[in-house]
Design a protein around this motif. Structure first.
Motif, PDB file in Angstrom:
ATOM      1  N   VAL A  19      -6.697  -7.347  13.883  1.00  0.00           N
ATOM      2  CA  VAL A  19      -5.853  -6.821  12.819  1.00  0.00           C
ATOM      3  C   VAL A  19      -5.845  -7.674  11.728  1.00  0.00           C
ATOM      4  N   TYR A  20      -6.170  -7.211  10.387  1.00  0.00           N
ATOM      5  CA  TYR A  20      -6.198  -8.112   9.393  1.00  0.00           C
ATOM      6  C   TYR A  20      -4.866  -7.357   8.360  1.00  0.00           C
ATOM      7  N   ASN A  21      -4.166  -8.041   8.054  1.00  0.00           N
ATOM      8  CA  ASN A  21      -3.252  -8.073   6.985  1.00  0.00           C
ATOM      9  C   ASN A  21      -3.570  -8.082   5.540  1.00  0.00           C
ATOM     10  N   GLY A  22      -4.469  -7.327   5.095  1.00  0.00           N
ATOM     11  CA  GLY A  22      -5.031  -7.575   3.848  1.00  0.00           C
ATOM     12  C   GLY A  22      -6.359  -7.418   4.029  1.00  0.00           C
ATOM     13  N   PHE A  38      -7.443  -2.701   9.118  1.00  0.00           N
ATOM     14  CA  PHE A  38      -6.839  -3.322   8.054  1.00  0.00           C
ATOM     15  C   PHE A  38      -5.397  -2.601   7.516  1.00  0.00           C
ATOM     16  N   HIS A  39      -4.467  -3.504   7.429  1.00  0.00           N
ATOM     17  CA  HIS A  39      -3.016  -3.113   7.096  1.00  0.00           C
ATOM     18  C   HIS A  39      -2.860  -3.556   5.674  1.00  0.00           C
ATOM     19  N   LEU A  40      -2.441  -2.768   4.842  1.00  0.00           N
ATOM     20  CA  LEU A  40      -2.512  -2.948   3.521  1.00  0.00           C
ATOM     21  C   LEU A  40      -0.909  -2.380   3.267  1.00  0.00           C
ATOM     22  N   LYS A  41      -0.563  -3.269   2.135  1.00  0.00           N
ATOM     23  CA  LYS A  41       0.909  -2.799   1.619  1.00  0.00           C
ATOM     24  C   LYS A  41       0.808  -2.340   0.375  1.00  0.00           C
ATOM     25  N   GLY A  42       1.840  -1.336   0.183  1.00  0.00           N
ATOM     26  CA  GLY A  42       1.919  -0.483  -1.080  1.00  0.00           C
ATOM     27  C   GLY A  42       3.227   0.171  -1.094  1.00  0.00           C
ATOM     28  N   PRO A  43       3.495   1.216  -1.896  1.00  0.00           N
ATOM     29  CA  PRO A  43       4.853   1.806  -2.143  1.00  0.00           C
ATOM     30  C   PRO A  43       5.029   2.752  -0.925  1.00  0.00           C
ATOM     31  N   TRP A  67     -14.606   5.933   4.676  1.00  0.00           N
ATOM     32  CA  TRP A  67     -13.920   6.246   6.035  1.00  0.00           C
ATOM     33  C   TRP A  67     -12.321   6.331   5.481  1.00  0.00           C
ATOM     34  N   PRO A  68     -11.634   7.125   6.084  1.00  0.00           N
ATOM     35  CA  PRO A  68     -10.301   7.531   5.671  1.00  0.00           C
ATOM     36  C   PRO A  68      -9.195   6.398   6.002  1.00  0.00           C
ATOM     37  N   GLY A  69      -8.277   6.473   5.282  1.00  0.00           N
ATOM     38  CA  GLY A  69      -7.205   5.510   5.706  1.00  0.00           C
ATOM     39  C   GLY A  69      -5.694   6.188   5.543  1.00  0.00           C
ATOM     40  N   TYR A  70      -4.739   5.951   6.059  1.00  0.00           N
ATOM     41  CA  TYR A  70      -3.445   6.726   6.303  1.00  0.00           C
ATOM     42  C   TYR A  70      -2.333   5.725   6.125  1.00  0.00           C
ATOM     43  N   HIS A  71      -1.489   6.391   5.639  1.00  0.00           N
ATOM     44  CA  HIS A  71       0.067   5.860   5.488  1.00  0.00           C
ATOM     45  C   HIS A  71       1.008   5.831   6.771  1.00  0.00           C
ATOM     46  N   LEU A  72       1.113   4.755   7.249  1.00  0.00           N
ATOM     47  CA  LEU A  72       2.047   4.667   8.636  1.00  0.00           C
ATOM     48  C   LEU A  72       3.489   4.894   8.187  1.00  0.00           C
ATOM     49  N   GLY A  73       3.912   4.669   7.014  1.00  0.00           N
ATOM     50  CA  GLY A  73       5.420   4.708   6.622  1.00  0.00           C
ATOM     51  C   GLY A  73       5.775   3.325   6.330  1.00  0.00           C
ATOM     52  N   LYS A  74       6.928   3.342   5.688  1.00  0.00           N
ATOM     53  CA  LYS A  74       7.334   1.922   5.110  1.00  0.00           C
ATOM     54  C   LYS A  74       6.401   1.390   4.394  1.00  0.00           C
ATOM     55  N   GLY A  75       5.701   2.073   3.411  1.00  0.00           N
ATOM     56  CA  GLY A  75       4.741   1.027   2.789  1.00  0.00           C
ATOM     57  C   GLY A  75       3.552   0.490   3.332  1.00  0.00           C
ATOM     58  N   ASP A  76       3.351   0.719   4.773  1.00  0.00           N
ATOM     59  CA  ASP A  76       2.092   0.290   5.428  1.00  0.00           C
ATOM     60  C   ASP A  76       1.136   1.144   5.672  1.00  0.00           C
ATOM     61  N   TYR A  77      -0.176   0.901   4.883  1.00  0.00           N
ATOM     62  CA  TYR A  77      -1.215   1.692   5.238  1.00  0.00           C
ATOM     63  C   TYR A  77      -2.370   1.080   6.098  1.00  0.00           C
ATOM     64  N   VAL A  78      -3.036   1.987   6.627  1.00  0.00           N
ATOM     65  CA  VAL A  78      -3.899   1.443   7.699  1.00  0.00           C
ATOM     66  C   VAL A  78      -5.303   2.132   7.705  1.00  0.00           C
ATOM     67  N   ILE A  79      -6.218   1.485   8.096  1.00  0.00           N
ATOM     68  CA  ILE A  79      -7.755   2.074   8.132  1.00  0.00           C
ATOM     69  C   ILE A  79      -8.269   1.230   9.315  1.00  0.00           C
ATOM     70  N   ARG A  80      -9.059   2.032  10.141  1.00  0.00           N
ATOM     71  CA  ARG A  80      -9.709   1.305  11.416  1.00  0.00           C
ATOM     72  C   ARG A  80     -11.348   1.670  11.107  1.00  0.00           C
TER      73      ARG A  80
END
Length: 167
Positions: A19-22, A38-43, A67-80
């Motif tokens: 897991v990478y934060n960025g 990959f966990h990314l921060k956003g709105p 490859w698609p990425g998704y919003h997990l909530g609370k500004g946390d976005y993730v892609i595998r």
């Protein structure tokens, strides 16, 4: 475990996941077939969790894999993403979300699977096996390749025999 034309294996108890934060850089190395997260921060947007809201683009020759990425909530976005071969991988993220759009990175992928253990790996049960990882058993980039190459003549002769049955 007994050797056969199907290979020679050893037990292992984890499936690699990092897991990478960025984003990553050329200082980061993973084994092929590692699950990269990959966990990314956003709105914090009101986006359903199963909706694609950004893309990871990976150039391959003249084409680009997306490859698609998704919003997990609370500004946390993730892609595998799972790299399928040893290479130096370049990627970039595209999105209508400005905090994510244009982020890019690199990562080095080697073929020493399953690689180093990480606290984020998936733990497996007692009955999981992988090709033997000894470097002297590699056939070029193929882990454990030499455990089946020694059976090449036997396999080909068996196939030749089976083909005669079709006549």
């Amino acid at each position: 475990m007994r050797e056969s034309w199907g290979g020679s294996f050893e037990k292992f108890n984890h499936s690699p996941r990092i897991v990478y934060n960025g984003t990553t850089s050329l200082k980061d190395t993973v084994a092929f077939c590692t699950i990269l997260e990959f966990h990314l921060k956003g709105p914090d947007l009101n986006i359903p969790s199963d909706s694609v809201c950004f893309w990871m683009e990976v150039p391959y020759g003249k084409s680009v894999q997306k490859w698609p990425g998704y919003h997990l909530g609370k500004g946390d976005y993730v892609i595998r993403y799972i790299p399928k071969k040893a290479e130096t991988l370049q990627y970039r993220f595209t999105s209508a979300i400005t905090a994510i759009n244009g982020l890019k990175g690199n990562i080095v992928v080697n073929n020493l699977w399953p690689g180093k253990k990480h606290s984020t790996d998936y733990q497996l049960g007692d009955n999981w096996y992988t090709d033997k990882g000894s470097p002297d058993l590699y056939d070029g980039k193929i882990q454990g390749g030499k455990t089946i190459l020694k059976w090449r003549k036997d396999i080909l002769q068996d196939w030749a025999k089976r083909w005669t049955w079709l006549k």
